[in-house]
Scaffold this motif. Structure first.
Motif, PDB file in Angstrom:
ATOM      1  N   LYS A 375       1.258  -1.318  -0.061  1.00 25.54           N
ATOM      2  CA  LYS A 375      -0.173  -0.352  -0.133  1.00 25.54           C
ATOM      3  C   LYS A 375       1.103   1.548  -0.087  1.00 25.54           C
ATOM      4  CE  LYS A 375      -3.462  -2.778   2.505  1.00 25.54           C
ATOM      5  NZ  LYS A 375      -4.686  -2.945   3.619  1.00 25.54           N
ATOM      6  N   LYS A 376       1.683   0.964   0.664  1.00 22.27           N
ATOM      7  CA  LYS A 376       3.016   2.313   0.165  1.00 22.27           C
ATOM      8  C   LYS A 376       3.730   2.211  -1.250  1.00 22.27           C
ATOM      9  CE  LYS A 376       2.678   3.527   4.766  1.00 22.27           C
ATOM     10  NZ  LYS A 376       2.713   4.899   5.411  1.00 22.27           N
ATOM     11  N   GLY A 377       3.317   1.132  -1.906  1.00 22.42           N
ATOM     12  CA  GLY A 377       4.180   1.273  -3.740  1.00 22.42           C
ATOM     13  C   GLY A 377       5.271   0.405  -4.005  1.00 22.42           C
ATOM     14  N   LEU A 378       5.432  -0.430  -2.826  1.00 19.30           N
ATOM     15  CA  LEU A 378       6.063  -1.603  -3.115  1.00 19.30           C
ATOM     16  C   LEU A 378       5.621  -2.166  -3.881  1.00 19.30           C
ATOM     17  CD1 LEU A 378       9.937  -1.837  -2.010  1.00 19.30           C
ATOM     18  CD2 LEU A 378       8.806  -3.719  -0.812  1.00 19.30           C
ATOM     19  N   PRO A 379       6.130  -3.082  -5.116  1.00 21.79           N
ATOM     20  CA  PRO A 379       5.968  -4.621  -5.566  1.00 21.79           C
ATOM     21  C   PRO A 379       5.497  -5.857  -4.347  1.00 21.79           C
ATOM     22  CG  PRO A 379       7.130  -3.056  -6.925  1.00 21.79           C
ATOM     23  CD  PRO A 379       7.268  -2.641  -5.622  1.00 21.79           C
ATOM     24  N   ARG A 381       6.018  -8.839  -4.176  1.00 16.49           N
ATOM     25  CA  ARG A 381       6.925  -9.471  -4.106  1.00 16.49           C
ATOM     26  C   ARG A 381       8.932  -8.894  -3.687  1.00 16.49           C
ATOM     27  NH1 ARG A 381       4.950 -14.743  -3.769  1.00 16.49           N
ATOM     28  NH2 ARG A 381       3.757 -15.082  -4.815  1.00 16.49           N
ATOM     29  N   ASP A 382       8.406  -7.936  -3.606  1.00 14.06           N
ATOM     30  CA  ASP A 382      10.049  -6.805  -2.864  1.00 14.06           C
ATOM     31  C   ASP A 382       9.250  -7.299  -1.928  1.00 14.06           C
ATOM     32  OD1 ASP A 382      10.873  -7.099  -5.063  1.00 14.06           O
ATOM     33  OD2 ASP A 382      10.663  -4.726  -5.454  1.00 14.06           O
ATOM     34  N   ALA A 383       7.338  -6.567  -1.345  1.00 11.46           N
ATOM     35  CA  ALA A 383       7.779  -6.229  -0.068  1.00 11.46           C
ATOM     36  C   ALA A 383       7.820  -8.663   0.914  1.00 11.46           C
ATOM     37  CB  ALA A 383       5.904  -6.285  -0.020  1.00 11.46           C
ATOM     38  N   TYR A 384       6.778  -8.910   0.204  1.00  9.84           N
ATOM     39  CA  TYR A 384       7.516 -10.342   0.734  1.00  9.84           C
ATOM     40  C   TYR A 384       8.482 -10.547   0.793  1.00  9.84           C
ATOM     41  CZ  TYR A 384       7.134 -15.410   0.530  1.00  9.84           C
ATOM     42  OH  TYR A 384       6.867 -17.061   0.632  1.00  9.84           O
ATOM     43  N   THR A 385       9.811 -10.593   0.391  1.00  9.76           N
ATOM     44  CA  THR A 385      11.013 -10.162   0.727  1.00  9.76           C
ATOM     45  C   THR A 385      11.530  -9.424   1.929  1.00  9.76           C
ATOM     46  OG1 THR A 385      11.797 -10.394  -1.587  1.00  9.76           O
ATOM     47  CG2 THR A 385      13.372 -11.020  -0.209  1.00  9.76           C
ATOM     48  N   VAL A 386      11.042  -8.697   1.421  1.00  6.99           N
ATOM     49  CA  VAL A 386      10.953  -7.991   2.491  1.00  6.99           C
ATOM     50  C   VAL A 386      10.767  -8.167   4.262  1.00  6.99           C
ATOM     51  CG1 VAL A 386      10.614  -5.529   3.958  1.00  6.99           C
ATOM     52  CG2 VAL A 386      11.890  -5.668   1.338  1.00  6.99           C
ATOM     53  N   ILE A 387      10.027  -8.866   4.536  1.00 10.47           N
ATOM     54  CA  ILE A 387       8.953  -9.489   5.459  1.00 10.47           C
ATOM     55  C   ILE A 387       9.706 -10.815   5.566  1.00 10.47           C
ATOM     56  CG2 ILE A 387       6.569 -10.092   6.524  1.00 10.47           C
ATOM     57  CD1 ILE A 387       7.474  -6.856   6.001  1.00 10.47           C
ATOM     58  N   GLY A 388       9.565 -11.119   4.553  1.00 11.15           N
ATOM     59  CA  GLY A 388      11.029 -12.614   5.625  1.00 11.15           C
ATOM     60  C   GLY A 388      12.438 -12.464   5.814  1.00 11.15           C
ATOM     61  N   LYS A 389      12.923 -11.028   5.588  1.00 12.59           N
ATOM     62  CA  LYS A 389      13.942 -11.082   6.219  1.00 12.59           C
ATOM     63  C   LYS A 389      13.467 -10.607   7.710  1.00 12.59           C
ATOM     64  CE  LYS A 389      16.151  -9.677   1.795  1.00 12.59           C
ATOM     65  NZ  LYS A 389      17.127  -8.668   0.878  1.00 12.59           N
ATOM     66  N   LEU A 390      12.413  -9.779   7.532  1.00 18.32           N
ATOM     67  CA  LEU A 390      12.164  -9.180   9.199  1.00 18.32           C
ATOM     68  C   LEU A 390      11.344 -10.026   9.313  1.00 18.32           C
ATOM     69  CD1 LEU A 390      11.434  -6.575  10.601  1.00 18.32           C
ATOM     70  CD2 LEU A 390       9.630  -6.655   9.296  1.00 18.32           C
ATOM     71  N   VAL A 391      11.116 -11.568   9.466  1.00 18.89           N
ATOM     72  CA  VAL A 391      11.159 -12.500  10.246  1.00 18.89           C
ATOM     73  C   VAL A 391      11.932 -13.126  11.151  1.00 18.89           C
ATOM     74  CG1 VAL A 391       9.497 -14.871  10.213  1.00 18.89           C
ATOM     75  CG2 VAL A 391       8.412 -13.123   9.264  1.00 18.89           C
ATOM     76  N   HIS A 392      13.119 -13.314   9.889  1.00 17.01           N
ATOM     77  CA  HIS A 392      13.974 -14.016  10.232  1.00 17.01           C
ATOM     78  C   HIS A 392      14.892 -13.199  10.748  1.00 17.01           C
ATOM     79  CE1 HIS A 392      17.847 -15.993   9.550  1.00 17.01           C
ATOM     80  NE2 HIS A 392      17.458 -17.058   9.232  1.00 17.01           N
TER      81      HIS A 392
END
Length: 460
Positions: A375-379, A381-392
């Motif tokens: 919703k902030k403008g990130l695609p 799949r890119d958002a998915y990658t960011v959150i995956g790293k955040l969860v890690h």
């Protein structure tokens, strides 16, 4: 002497009699058999095929036999082979030659097809009503738990947040389909086969439609060969019951999990639990386990009847006698299971705090966190990658998404702002899923209204 003994010069072997006889299980069709005979006798009299006085005598004696059976004064004999011959033999013993006229323009083939359909029509209505009663209990449970947050699972891993109400309504919708399947089966089988004779009808001027109306059928079967050899309705019913039991078995599996110490989302009433013979601390969900186990029994009935029917040429074959026990057992099983399962649900205690605690673990708000970045403008799949790293990062540091600082969030993406904490709050994760069919309170209320309407339309 057997009713069909004229063709034979010697008696059948005793072992053959035992194998051939179905009276031990088809005697439960006595009401339907007598009802069909009364309707048939009345029609024979109306059509002038037998004297009206004889028809009246037959009907009166049949009613007396019915009363004796229900009073426990009637003895079923293996020598009579089946319920049809048992009733007819007793009728003849009571009124003599008039009783012998009852079977005019009728065969045991169309007689048994009639009795079976009449019986299953009633049983379908009984099972449907029991399924509706369970739906009503689910509706009540869901209505009280629209704000009870719990984790929803895929692969038995915590996936996304939902509510207990949303979860209960999933099963309510399964049962709704079960009910409509039963209703569809009932509509298709609502045909009277009497008048099909052994396989090609009769030369007598019978009135099939009047008999069908008297017996409460919507119509008559259109082909006499099919009328006596069709068991699709029995197979279809077993299929519907198998799907219903599959739904109950899935539900039972979750009940078993939820009442374990590993989950403790619910607690079953003592009235619907059992203990251990050696471990005094145990409280076992045996009712749910039995339901899960009996599902295989109903499946077996379906596969058994399909196997019996798969190679039979038209029209009637003695193999088809095997239909009764398969269907009776499945019907009896489902009729036992549904009320007990319903009562088990109605009396179980829901543990909202434990559900909420489980929902706060497992990062089930990760998708919502990714949606925030989208919703902030990130695609995505890119958002998915960011959150995956955040969860890690959270896993490595023993943290949750709700407990992270804004500084940590920004280290993974500059798009994060203070409103991210609202986005990952479980109540908002659920509430914002306000799409039709979703878990938000508003959406679930719409689901409740839909099922309530369904129930009201079928309330007698």
């Amino acid at each position: 002497m057997k009713l069909w003994s004229g063709r034979f010069s010697s008696d059948t072997d005793a072992l053959v009699d035992e194998l051939n006889a179905s009276i031990t299980f088809d005697k439960r069709l006595y009401k339907e058999d007598i009802a069909g005979s009364i309707a048939h006798a009345g029609m024979l009299g109306d059509q002038g095929i037998i004297e009206k006085s004889e028809a009246g005598k037959i009907i009166a004696a049949l009613n007396d036999i019915l009363a004796d059976i229900e009073a426990g004064k009637f003895e079923f004999s293996l020598q009579d082979e089946d319920i049809h011959m048992s009733v007819e033999a007793e009728l003849t013993r009571r009124i003599g030659d008039a009783g012998k006229r009852l079977h005019t323009a009728r065969s045991r083939n169309d007689q048994v097809a009639l009795d079976f359909r009449l019986h299953l029509k009633k049983e379908i209505e009984n099972i449907r009503d029991a399924a509706l009663a369970m739906m009503s209990v689910l509706l009540d449970i869901a209505g009280k738990n629209t704000e009870t947050i719990m984790p929803a699972y895929t692969h038995l891993q915590r996936a996304q947040p939902t509510t207990f109400a949303h979860h209960m309504m999933a099963y309510a919708n399964m049962l709704r389909r079960d009910v409509t399947r039963l209703e569809d089966c009932l509509a298709r089988m609502d045909e009277c086969p009497l008048g099909s004779g052994a396989l090609t009808g009769t030369t007598y001027p019978i009135d099939r439609r009047s008999v069908a109306r008297k017996l409460g059928f919507a119509r008559i079967t259109e082909n006499s060969l099919d009328g006596v050899s069709d068991r699709d309705y029995a197979v279809e019913l077993l299929s519907g019951l198998s799907i219903l039991m599959m739904h109950l078995s899935r539900f039972a599996e979750e009940i078993i999990l939820w009442c374990s110490w590993e989950f403790k989302f619910i607690e079953l009433s003592d009235a619907y639990s059992t203990g251990s013979s050696i471990m005094p601390q145990k409280k076992n969900p045996d009712i749910a386990e039995l339901v899960r186990g009996k599902t295989g029994r109903v499946y077996g009935s379906l596969m058994g009847l399909l196997t019996v029917m798969k190679g039979l040429p038209l029209a009637y074959n003695k193999d088809m006698q095997e239909d009764k026990e398969q269907v009776f057992d499945a019907v009896d099983t489902v009729k036992k299971v549904l009320p007990v399962f319903t009562a088990m649900l109605a009396t179980m205690a829901v543990k909202p705090d434990n559900m909420r605690r489980a929902a706060s673990e497992g990062f089930i708000n990760a998708t919502d966190c990714a949606d925030y970045l989208v919703k902030k403008g990130l695609p995505f799949r890119d958002a998915y990658t960011v959150i995956g790293k955040l969860v890690h990062h959270c896993i490595d540091n023993g943290q949750t998404l709700e407990a992270l600082t804004l500084e940590t969030y920004k280290a993974f993406s500059p798009l994060f702002e203070g409103d991210v904490f609202d986005a990952v709050r479980l109540e908002n994760c659920v509430g914002l899923r306000n799409v039709p069919g979703g878990p938000s309170a508003e959406s679930v209320r719409a689901q409740l209204d839909s099922v309530a309407k369904f129930l009201k339309e079928r309330t007698k």
